[in-house]
Write a protein that holds these residues in place. Sequence first.
Motif, PDB file in Angstrom:
ATOM      1  N   UNK A  90     -35.832  36.009 -10.141  1.00 15.63           N
ATOM      2  CA  UNK A  90     -34.468  36.537  -9.982  1.00 15.63           C
ATOM      3  C   UNK A  90     -34.176  37.580 -11.061  1.00 15.63           C
ATOM      4  N   UNK A  91     -34.667  37.349 -12.283  1.00 12.23           N
ATOM      5  CA  UNK A  91     -34.497  38.329 -13.366  1.00 12.23           C
ATOM      6  C   UNK A  91     -35.183  39.646 -12.997  1.00 12.23           C
ATOM      7  N   UNK A  92     -36.410  39.551 -12.465  1.00  7.41           N
ATOM      8  CA  UNK A  92     -37.143  40.744 -12.042  1.00  7.41           C
ATOM      9  C   UNK A  92     -36.391  41.462 -10.919  1.00  7.41           C
ATOM     10  N   UNK A  93     -35.894  40.683  -9.950  1.00  7.92           N
ATOM     11  CA  UNK A  93     -35.123  41.270  -8.855  1.00  7.92           C
ATOM     12  C   UNK A  93     -33.881  41.995  -9.374  1.00  7.92           C
ATOM     13  N   UNK A  94     -33.189  41.370 -10.320  1.00  4.66           N
ATOM     14  CA  UNK A  94     -31.982  41.969 -10.904  1.00  4.66           C
ATOM     15  C   UNK A  94     -32.316  43.277 -11.606  1.00  4.66           C
TER      16      UNK A  94
END
Length: 371
Positions: A90-94
């Motif tokens: 999710x951090x990478x997606x953000x």
Amino acid sequence: MEEKTNRSGQIIRTSVIGIAANVLLAAFKAAVGILASSVAIVMDAVNNLSDALSSVITIIGTKLSQRPADREHPFGFGRIEYFSAIIIAVIVLSAGITSLIESVKKIFDPTEPEYTTVTLTVIAVAIVVKLVLGRYVKKKGEQLSSDALIASGSDALFDAVITLSTLVAAGIMLLWHVSLDGILGALISLVIIKAGIEMLASPVNELLGSRISPELLKAIKKEVLDFKGVHGVFDIILHNYGPDVLIGSLHVNVYDTMNALEIHGLTRSISEQMFERHGIIMTVGVYAIATGANKRTELQNAVMQTLGRHDDITQVHGFYYFERENRVSIDVVPDISVHDEPAFKRHLEEDLKAVLPDTNVSVVIDHNYSA
């Protein structure tokens, strides 16, 4: 247990290296930024500290996953590792979505970059460190089957790619006065978003319950069939409660001439080998193959021959004759082309009743959960 502890220790050590690298890089950037009076470089140093977050999450997740099983969680806490990987994904997606938004803004409002020797040096060092760190962490993650480490390593690699694209776009702008900063950034952002979704899919699939690997399935079947007295392996099911905890079941065909003591020894030997070689807590069930010249064998042959003529059946097993009820029961695994299972069941039972008019017939629609 020792192997599990060793794996967890390697994951934690790799994550600590990630934290140390990001902290050192942040310190380097901060020092250069203060000396050069560059707020941008100092802020980039702060960003590096936040990058260490994925490694911290991995360590916390690994530590929590090692907690022993308790009354409420009898299978342990191994699946916490998957939650760690989801958070990092999710951090990478953000990061990818944020980068995409900023890149689109630059497409409509391009700005000419201003780079000095100092800033170019900092960027070059950052790219090299992130590339080396990302490759190392991701490789260790693949070796240790850790989705969290793989996601953390990918995060570092994407940071390096974003920084490198910014540098390339700046060079093109300075040399040819063509602004590609926004376009290049948008393309790379889309790649990162796609990768983030793929990173998210792996741990989510593990939590939902994914199929076992073809390699493991093949190994289990071969090893079980190698046991003396086993004439077929069916219904292999595995449940994943973390990278180190696999619980499953399977059925084996044996001749009905085996006694209870022999069956006990066989199933126990299979269970022990599955745990020793694969770490699987395996329950072994038994199907008895009818032998000899008797009614049970005649019925079995008639049922198998009749069902064997159906191309839309991939597997038939578990034949049993209930003598008191004069009833035959058989498990059938239909082909994927079969969509109406109740109608298919009725059709098979009608076929069998035509062959066995004086016998009650029960067809159990089974499914192959491992292939």
